[in-house]
Design a protein around this motif. Structure first.
Motif, PDB file in Angstrom:
ATOM      1  N   LEU A  75       1.361 -19.738   2.413  1.00 15.48           N
ATOM      2  CA  LEU A  75       1.459 -18.546   1.376  1.00 15.48           C
ATOM      3  C   LEU A  75       0.575 -17.383   2.131  1.00 15.48           C
ATOM      4  N   LEU A  76      -0.342 -17.749   2.809  1.00 16.83           N
ATOM      5  CA  LEU A  76      -1.175 -16.670   3.462  1.00 16.83           C
ATOM      6  C   LEU A  76      -0.708 -16.162   4.543  1.00 16.83           C
ATOM      7  N   TRP A  77       0.379 -17.024   5.315  1.00 14.66           N
ATOM      8  CA  TRP A  77       0.592 -16.280   6.622  1.00 14.66           C
ATOM      9  C   TRP A  77       1.538 -15.200   6.415  1.00 14.66           C
ATOM     10  N   PRO A  78       2.422 -14.887   5.516  1.00 14.25           N
ATOM     11  CA  PRO A  78       3.025 -13.953   5.257  1.00 14.25           C
ATOM     12  C   PRO A  78       2.389 -12.548   4.697  1.00 14.25           C
ATOM     13  N   LEU A  79       1.258 -13.006   4.137  1.00 18.62           N
ATOM     14  CA  LEU A  79       0.472 -11.885   3.585  1.00 18.62           C
ATOM     15  C   LEU A  79      -0.403 -11.354   4.751  1.00 18.62           C
ATOM     16  N   ILE A  80      -0.837 -12.238   5.702  1.00 22.74           N
ATOM     17  CA  ILE A  80      -1.575 -12.004   6.658  1.00 22.74           C
ATOM     18  C   ILE A  80      -0.680 -11.236   7.845  1.00 22.74           C
ATOM     19  N   VAL A  81       0.413 -11.387   8.033  1.00 20.64           N
ATOM     20  CA  VAL A  81       1.280 -10.606   8.781  1.00 20.64           C
ATOM     21  C   VAL A  81       1.726  -9.406   8.199  1.00 20.64           C
ATOM     22  N   ILE A  82       1.909  -9.293   7.037  1.00 18.50           N
ATOM     23  CA  ILE A  82       1.873  -7.986   6.048  1.00 18.50           C
ATOM     24  C   ILE A  82       0.957  -6.931   6.512  1.00 18.50           C
ATOM     25  N   SER A  83      -0.435  -7.622   6.020  1.00 17.84           N
ATOM     26  CA  SER A  83      -1.766  -6.842   5.985  1.00 17.84           C
ATOM     27  C   SER A  83      -1.917  -6.365   7.455  1.00 17.84           C
ATOM     28  N   VAL A  84      -1.978  -7.452   8.503  1.00 14.06           N
ATOM     29  CA  VAL A  84      -1.870  -6.794   9.920  1.00 14.06           C
ATOM     30  C   VAL A  84      -1.110  -5.686  10.180  1.00 14.06           C
ATOM     31  N   LEU A  85      -0.075  -5.960  10.230  1.00 14.52           N
ATOM     32  CA  LEU A  85       0.944  -4.810  10.417  1.00 14.52           C
ATOM     33  C   LEU A  85       0.766  -3.633   9.628  1.00 14.52           C
ATOM     34  N   GLY A  86       0.265  -3.825   8.307  1.00  9.47           N
ATOM     35  CA  GLY A  86       0.071  -2.562   7.676  1.00  9.47           C
ATOM     36  C   GLY A  86      -1.310  -1.912   8.269  1.00  9.47           C
ATOM     37  N   VAL A  87      -2.286  -2.559   8.483  1.00 13.86           N
ATOM     38  CA  VAL A  87      -3.374  -2.146   8.891  1.00 13.86           C
ATOM     39  C   VAL A  87      -3.475  -1.238  10.379  1.00 13.86           C
ATOM     40  N   VAL A  88      -2.889  -1.975  11.297  1.00 15.83           N
ATOM     41  CA  VAL A  88      -2.667  -1.587  12.712  1.00 15.83           C
ATOM     42  C   VAL A  88      -1.456  -0.297  12.611  1.00 15.83           C
ATOM     43  N   ILE A  89      -0.410  -0.581  12.074  1.00 19.48           N
ATOM     44  CA  ILE A  89       0.823   0.275  12.271  1.00 19.48           C
ATOM     45  C   ILE A  89       0.475   1.626  11.349  1.00 19.48           C
ATOM     46  N   PHE A  90      -0.339   1.285  10.294  1.00 16.39           N
ATOM     47  CA  PHE A  90      -0.467   2.363   9.437  1.00 16.39           C
ATOM     48  C   PHE A  90      -1.504   3.471  10.141  1.00 16.39           C
ATOM     49  N   PRO A 150     -12.969   6.745   3.356  1.00 19.11           N
ATOM     50  CA  PRO A 150     -13.937   5.997   2.422  1.00 19.11           C
ATOM     51  C   PRO A 150     -13.208   4.966   1.560  1.00 19.11           C
ATOM     52  N   ARG A 151     -11.865   5.586   1.094  1.00 12.63           N
ATOM     53  CA  ARG A 151     -11.070   4.533   0.343  1.00 12.63           C
ATOM     54  C   ARG A 151     -10.802   3.280   1.142  1.00 12.63           C
ATOM     55  N   ALA A 152     -10.263   3.842   2.519  1.00 13.25           N
ATOM     56  CA  ALA A 152      -9.990   2.627   3.411  1.00 13.25           C
ATOM     57  C   ALA A 152     -10.677   1.748   3.723  1.00 13.25           C
ATOM     58  N   LEU A 153     -12.030   2.251   3.854  1.00 12.10           N
ATOM     59  CA  LEU A 153     -12.983   1.362   4.203  1.00 12.10           C
ATOM     60  C   LEU A 153     -13.319   0.203   3.029  1.00 12.10           C
ATOM     61  N   GLY A 154     -13.183   0.957   1.841  1.00 13.31           N
ATOM     62  CA  GLY A 154     -13.612   0.218   0.862  1.00 13.31           C
ATOM     63  C   GLY A 154     -12.572  -1.217   0.596  1.00 13.31           C
ATOM     64  N   CYS A 155     -11.158  -0.850   0.959  1.00  8.62           N
ATOM     65  CA  CYS A 155     -10.038  -1.782   0.783  1.00  8.62           C
ATOM     66  C   CYS A 155     -10.510  -2.910   2.010  1.00  8.62           C
ATOM     67  N   LEU A 156     -10.811  -2.369   3.227  1.00  9.40           N
ATOM     68  CA  LEU A 156     -10.955  -3.074   4.423  1.00  9.40           C
ATOM     69  C   LEU A 156     -12.152  -4.297   4.272  1.00  9.40           C
ATOM     70  N   LEU A 157     -13.165  -3.785   3.557  1.00  3.20           N
ATOM     71  CA  LEU A 157     -14.351  -4.462   3.325  1.00  3.20           C
ATOM     72  C   LEU A 157     -13.870  -5.871   2.524  1.00  3.20           C
ATOM     73  N   ILE A 166      -6.476 -11.744  -2.094  1.00  2.00           N
ATOM     74  CA  ILE A 166      -5.691 -10.562  -2.581  1.00  2.00           C
ATOM     75  C   ILE A 166      -6.004  -9.183  -1.940  1.00  2.00           C
ATOM     76  N   ALA A 167      -6.699  -9.101  -0.583  1.00  2.43           N
ATOM     77  CA  ALA A 167      -6.917  -7.684   0.041  1.00  2.43           C
ATOM     78  C   ALA A 167      -5.732  -7.325   0.546  1.00  2.43           C
ATOM     79  N   PRO A 168      -4.922  -8.113   1.155  1.00  6.53           N
ATOM     80  CA  PRO A 168      -3.633  -7.567   1.707  1.00  6.53           C
ATOM     81  C   PRO A 168      -2.653  -6.816   0.583  1.00  6.53           C
ATOM     82  N   ILE A 169      -2.615  -7.155  -0.730  1.00  4.54           N
ATOM     83  CA  ILE A 169      -1.918  -6.487  -1.757  1.00  4.54           C
ATOM     84  C   ILE A 169      -2.483  -5.240  -2.129  1.00  4.54           C
ATOM     85  N   ILE A 170      -3.850  -5.347  -1.972  1.00  3.28           N
ATOM     86  CA  ILE A 170      -4.613  -3.863  -2.512  1.00  3.28           C
ATOM     87  C   ILE A 170      -4.358  -3.032  -1.204  1.00  3.28           C
ATOM     88  N   TRP A 171      -4.372  -3.312   0.009  1.00  5.76           N
ATOM     89  CA  TRP A 171      -4.263  -2.692   0.938  1.00  5.76           C
ATOM     90  C   TRP A 171      -2.900  -2.074   0.917  1.00  5.76           C
TER      91      TRP A 171
END
Length: 247
Positions: A75-90, A150-157, A166-171
């Protein structure tokens, strides 16, 4: 007029049609080139480091994170892929928007002129005016950055806490909202609407901009497709603004 959730997909579709219109397509090339260079590099970097970041989660100091990776990896692997792509690409997309801001403003102006069907009294921005306006445009991008960081930092923490699951969903949700702000701000800024006023306006009709930003984020995370997102999103956001916020 209330905006439905499906509006986001509709305006991206309209944006794709608009960038090919006479009087508009000439302004697409430079934003497209900037996106091509930066997002291609971002996608390569993110994909090449996915395994290392996943191993980092396995060795997390938090036992709940380790347990989740070991027992819920499917379950986590798809979320990790989404979050990593989301963080780096955004992050790279944000840089691309900084560099392309003057050209995105011109593209938005051309789309508005097309939508107005010749009824727009505003004259096209000259190159001299564009160069003179660059400091103001960069100041506007800086204002967006101070809102974002500041909002992005709060999400990344959240990624280094027990809430990492749940961090990838919030991100994703946060960056969907930020994408809406980024692109709807181009036509707003062309009409010198202050940043705070722009925020208040789109918050009053939150669902339309948010769904638009969510579709932009989804497309931004798809390799190759994300190269074309910027000009399409600028055109689509300008159409959304023209229909619902122009007054």
């Amino acid at each position: 007029m209330p905006q439905s959730t499906i509006g986001g997909a509709q305006y991206l579709s309209k944006g794709l049609s608009l960038i090919w219109q006479p009087g508009v397509r000439a302004f697409v090339f430079i934003p497209l080139l900037i996106n091509l260079v930066l997002l291609s590099g971002a996608t390569f970097y993110a994909i090449s480091n996915l395994s290392d970041w996943y191993e980092g989660l396995k060795n997390s100091e938090y036992s709940i994170v380790q347990w989740s990776v070991e027992n819920m990896g499917w379950l986590l692997w798809p979320l990790i892929v989404i979050s990593v792509l989301g963080v780096v690409i955004f992050f790279f997309a944000f840089i691309a928007n900084w560099i392309a801001a003057p050209f995105n403003g011109l593209l938005s102006e051309a789309v508005e002129r097309h939508l107005a069907g010749g009824s727009l009294n505003q004259q096209p921005t000259s190159m001299k005016s564009l160069v003179a306006d660059i400091p103001r445009l960069l100041a506007r991008e800086w204002r967006k950055l101070t809102y974002y960081l500041p909002r992005a930092l709060g999400c990344l923490l959240l990624f280094v806490t027990p809430l990492a699951i749940i961090a990838p969903i919030i991100w994703f949700l946060f960056n969907s909202w930020m994408a809406a702000i980024q692109y709807i701000d181009y036509p707003m800024d062309n009409h010198k609407v202050p940043f705070r006023n722009m925020l208040d306006m789109i918050k009053q009709r939150r669902s339309g901009p948010f769904s638009f930003g969510a579709v932009v984020m989804l497309l931004t995370m798809i390799p190759v497709v994300n190269i074309f997102v910027m000009p399409v999103a600028v055109a689509g956001a300008t159409n959304l603004w023209f229909d619902h916020y122009r007054e």
